[in-house]
Design a protein around this motif. Structure first.
Motif, PDB file in Angstrom:
ATOM      1  N   ALA A  22      48.804  52.380  41.514  1.00  0.00           N
ATOM      2  CA  ALA A  22      47.934  53.175  40.464  1.00  0.00           C
ATOM      3  C   ALA A  22      47.521  53.242  39.374  1.00  0.00           C
ATOM      4  O   ALA A  22      46.342  52.779  38.842  1.00  0.00           O
ATOM      5  N   THR A  23      48.638  51.540  38.570  1.00  0.00           N
ATOM      6  CA  THR A  23      48.046  50.655  37.056  1.00  0.00           C
ATOM      7  C   THR A  23      46.797  50.539  37.578  1.00  0.00           C
ATOM      8  O   THR A  23      46.376  50.185  36.451  1.00  0.00           O
ATOM      9  N   ALA A  24      47.257  49.401  38.314  1.00  0.00           N
ATOM     10  CA  ALA A  24      45.767  49.190  39.035  1.00  0.00           C
ATOM     11  C   ALA A  24      44.735  49.536  39.005  1.00  0.00           C
ATOM     12  O   ALA A  24      43.312  49.061  38.053  1.00  0.00           O
ATOM     13  N   ILE A  25      44.643  50.560  39.689  1.00  0.00           N
ATOM     14  CA  ILE A  25      43.367  51.713  39.571  1.00  0.00           C
ATOM     15  C   ILE A  25      42.817  52.482  37.868  1.00  0.00           C
ATOM     16  O   ILE A  25      41.534  51.939  37.488  1.00  0.00           O
ATOM     17  N   PHE A  26      44.105  52.475  37.714  1.00  0.00           N
ATOM     18  CA  PHE A  26      44.002  52.561  36.624  1.00  0.00           C
ATOM     19  C   PHE A  26      43.116  51.396  35.036  1.00  0.00           C
ATOM     20  O   PHE A  26      42.085  51.521  33.890  1.00  0.00           O
ATOM     21  N   LYS A  27      43.771  50.746  35.191  1.00  0.00           N
ATOM     22  CA  LYS A  27      42.929  49.476  34.718  1.00  0.00           C
ATOM     23  C   LYS A  27      41.552  48.598  34.769  1.00  0.00           C
ATOM     24  O   LYS A  27      40.456  48.892  34.041  1.00  0.00           O
ATOM     25  N   LYS A  74      42.036  58.796  38.801  1.00  0.00           N
ATOM     26  CA  LYS A  74      42.885  59.702  39.733  1.00  0.00           C
ATOM     27  C   LYS A  74      41.707  60.053  40.924  1.00  0.00           C
ATOM     28  O   LYS A  74      42.138  60.272  42.140  1.00  0.00           O
ATOM     29  N   LEU A  75      40.408  60.062  39.752  1.00  0.00           N
ATOM     30  CA  LEU A  75      39.271  60.367  41.099  1.00  0.00           C
ATOM     31  C   LEU A  75      38.615  59.260  42.215  1.00  0.00           C
ATOM     32  O   LEU A  75      39.089  59.433  43.043  1.00  0.00           O
ATOM     33  N   MET A  76      38.894  58.350  41.080  1.00  0.00           N
ATOM     34  CA  MET A  76      38.859  56.786  41.993  1.00  0.00           C
ATOM     35  C   MET A  76      39.520  56.351  43.053  1.00  0.00           C
ATOM     36  O   MET A  76      39.929  55.801  44.099  1.00  0.00           O
ATOM     37  N   ARG A  77      40.507  56.528  42.718  1.00  0.00           N
ATOM     38  CA  ARG A  77      42.390  56.577  43.846  1.00  0.00           C
ATOM     39  C   ARG A  77      42.408  57.650  44.966  1.00  0.00           C
ATOM     40  O   ARG A  77      42.187  56.919  46.577  1.00  0.00           O
ATOM     41  N   ARG A  78      41.380  58.452  44.662  1.00  0.00           N
ATOM     42  CA  ARG A  78      40.261  58.887  46.370  1.00  0.00           C
ATOM     43  C   ARG A  78      39.186  57.558  47.013  1.00  0.00           C
ATOM     44  O   ARG A  78      39.125  58.090  47.800  1.00  0.00           O
ATOM     45  N   LEU A  79      39.299  56.851  46.283  1.00  0.00           N
ATOM     46  CA  LEU A  79      38.101  56.262  47.131  1.00  0.00           C
ATOM     47  C   LEU A  79      38.585  55.378  48.618  1.00  0.00           C
ATOM     48  O   LEU A  79      39.292  54.932  48.205  1.00  0.00           O
ATOM     49  N   GLU A  80      37.497  54.986  48.760  1.00  0.00           N
ATOM     50  CA  GLU A  80      38.045  53.739  50.043  1.00  0.00           C
ATOM     51  C   GLU A  80      39.008  52.441  49.351  1.00  0.00           C
ATOM     52  O   GLU A  80      38.049  52.188  48.161  1.00  0.00           O
ATOM     53  N   PRO A  81      39.193  51.771  49.813  1.00  0.00           N
ATOM     54  CA  PRO A  81      40.132  50.095  49.324  1.00  0.00           C
ATOM     55  C   PRO A  81      38.630  49.548  50.063  1.00  0.00           C
ATOM     56  O   PRO A  81      38.106  48.937  48.693  1.00  0.00           O
ATOM     57  N   GLU A  82      37.667  49.210  50.800  1.00  0.00           N
ATOM     58  CA  GLU A  82      36.439  48.706  49.998  1.00  0.00           C
ATOM     59  C   GLU A  82      35.502  49.330  49.118  1.00  0.00           C
ATOM     60  O   GLU A  82      34.999  48.445  48.774  1.00  0.00           O
ATOM     61  N   ARG A  88      35.325  45.586  42.071  1.00  0.00           N
ATOM     62  CA  ARG A  88      36.194  44.334  41.139  1.00  0.00           C
ATOM     63  C   ARG A  88      35.425  43.701  42.200  1.00  0.00           C
ATOM     64  O   ARG A  88      35.818  42.791  40.659  1.00  0.00           O
ATOM     65  N   LEU A  89      34.815  43.676  43.204  1.00  0.00           N
ATOM     66  CA  LEU A  89      33.727  42.397  43.204  1.00  0.00           C
ATOM     67  C   LEU A  89      32.665  42.091  41.906  1.00  0.00           C
ATOM     68  O   LEU A  89      32.814  41.259  40.718  1.00  0.00           O
ATOM     69  N   VAL A  90      32.352  42.663  41.707  1.00  0.00           N
ATOM     70  CA  VAL A  90      31.325  43.468  41.272  1.00  0.00           C
ATOM     71  C   VAL A  90      31.499  43.429  39.206  1.00  0.00           C
ATOM     72  O   VAL A  90      30.817  42.728  38.429  1.00  0.00           O
ATOM     73  N   LEU A  91      32.407  44.180  38.648  1.00  0.00           N
ATOM     74  CA  LEU A  91      33.293  43.898  37.587  1.00  0.00           C
ATOM     75  C   LEU A  91      33.835  42.300  37.481  1.00  0.00           C
ATOM     76  O   LEU A  91      33.288  40.972  36.318  1.00  0.00           O
ATOM     77  N   GLU A  92      34.329  41.295  38.623  1.00  0.00           N
ATOM     78  CA  GLU A  92      34.200  40.179  39.096  1.00  0.00           C
ATOM     79  C   GLU A  92      33.270  38.801  38.385  1.00  0.00           C
ATOM     80  O   GLU A  92      33.010  37.850  38.040  1.00  0.00           O
ATOM     81  N   ILE A  93      32.172  39.748  38.602  1.00  0.00           N
ATOM     82  CA  ILE A  93      30.589  38.401  38.754  1.00  0.00           C
ATOM     83  C   ILE A  93      30.392  38.557  37.101  1.00  0.00           C
ATOM     84  O   ILE A  93      29.678  37.543  36.616  1.00  0.00           O
ATOM     85  N   ASP A  94      30.697  40.044  36.974  1.00  0.00           N
ATOM     86  CA  ASP A  94      30.197  40.238  35.301  1.00  0.00           C
ATOM     87  C   ASP A  94      30.609  39.099  34.221  1.00  0.00           C
ATOM     88  O   ASP A  94      29.762  38.824  33.798  1.00  0.00           O
ATOM     89  N   ARG A  95      32.407  39.949  34.762  1.00  0.00           N
ATOM     90  CA  ARG A  95      32.828  38.795  33.485  1.00  0.00           C
ATOM     91  C   ARG A  95      32.601  36.743  33.892  1.00  0.00           C
ATOM     92  O   ARG A  95      32.340  36.437  32.820  1.00  0.00           O
ATOM     93  N   GLN A  96      33.038  36.350  35.148  1.00  0.00           N
ATOM     94  CA  GLN A  96      31.974  35.535  34.945  1.00  0.00           C
ATOM     95  C   GLN A  96      30.864  35.027  34.190  1.00  0.00           C
ATOM     96  O   GLN A  96      30.818  33.568  33.812  1.00  0.00           O
ATOM     97  N   GLN A  97      29.956  35.697  34.755  1.00  0.00           N
ATOM     98  CA  GLN A  97      28.658  35.595  34.098  1.00  0.00           C
ATOM     99  C   GLN A  97      28.517  35.507  33.059  1.00  0.00           C
ATOM    100  O   GLN A  97      27.505  34.743  31.847  1.00  0.00           O
TER     101      GLN A  97
END
Length: 173
Positions: A22-27, A74-82, A88-97
């Motif tokens: 839950a903390t990871a999803i909040f972040k 809370k809404l995001m916790r309802r999402l599928e892990p995929e 997370r992948l898109v955010l990491e790519i943006d961060r690296q760019q």
């Protein structure tokens, strides 16, 4: 105590693990809220979550914003892990760019400072690497930047030299 009472079946993740998740999803929700509109468009979110992210971004009072971010999480916790992994992948790519763009800007600043400090010797190296560069314009800007520095004026020519180098090298920023 019988043997059946000590053998407890696995009921899913522990309370601590659920809290860590839950903390990871909040972040992750906090990260989404800090994105610009252009960055947000690249993130694979459904319309409801996108509306909630924008609603959260519009709140400026810290306590209310945290509460709204918690609701978004809370809404995001309802999402599928995929789906969460894709975000997370898109955010990491943006961060690296962003890191690459920042590094390129620092290289341009260093080149500009070197041109101003060393003058023609550094300019010759730049011209060798980029023969299509306008030597006269660069030399003019370097000279103006040096004069502005000596007279302690605002670095207008230095900024213009930076923009010229950026355009010449085909970098945006």
């Amino acid at each position: 105590m019988s043997n059946d009472e000590t053998d407890v079946a696995f009921d899913g993740p522990s309370r601590s693990q659920r809290r860590r998740d839950a903390t990871a999803i909040f972040k992750l929700a906090e990260s989404l809220v800090t994105l610009t509109d252009a960055q947000l468009e690249r993130v694979p979110l459904d319309d409801d979550l996108l509306v909630e992210v924008r609603r959260t971004r519009a709140i400026h009072q810290p306590i209310a914003r945290k509460r709204e971010t918690q609701y978004l999480a809370k809404l995001m916790r309802r999402l599928e892990p995929e789906e969460i992994d894709a975000i997370r992948l898109v955010l990491e790519i943006d961060r690296q760019q962003s890191y690459r763009e920042t590094a390129q800007l620092h290289q341009l600043e260093a080149l500009r400072d070197r041109l101003i400090a060393e003058g023609d010797s550094a300019l010759e190296e730049v011209i060798l690497e980029h023969p299509d560069a306008d030597r006269q314009q660069l030399r003019n800007l370097i000279r103006q930047a040096n004069l502005e520095a000596k007279k302690q004026k605002p670095p207008k020519a230095s900024r213009e030299l930076f923009r010229t180098l950026r355009d010449m090298l085909g970098q945006t920023g």
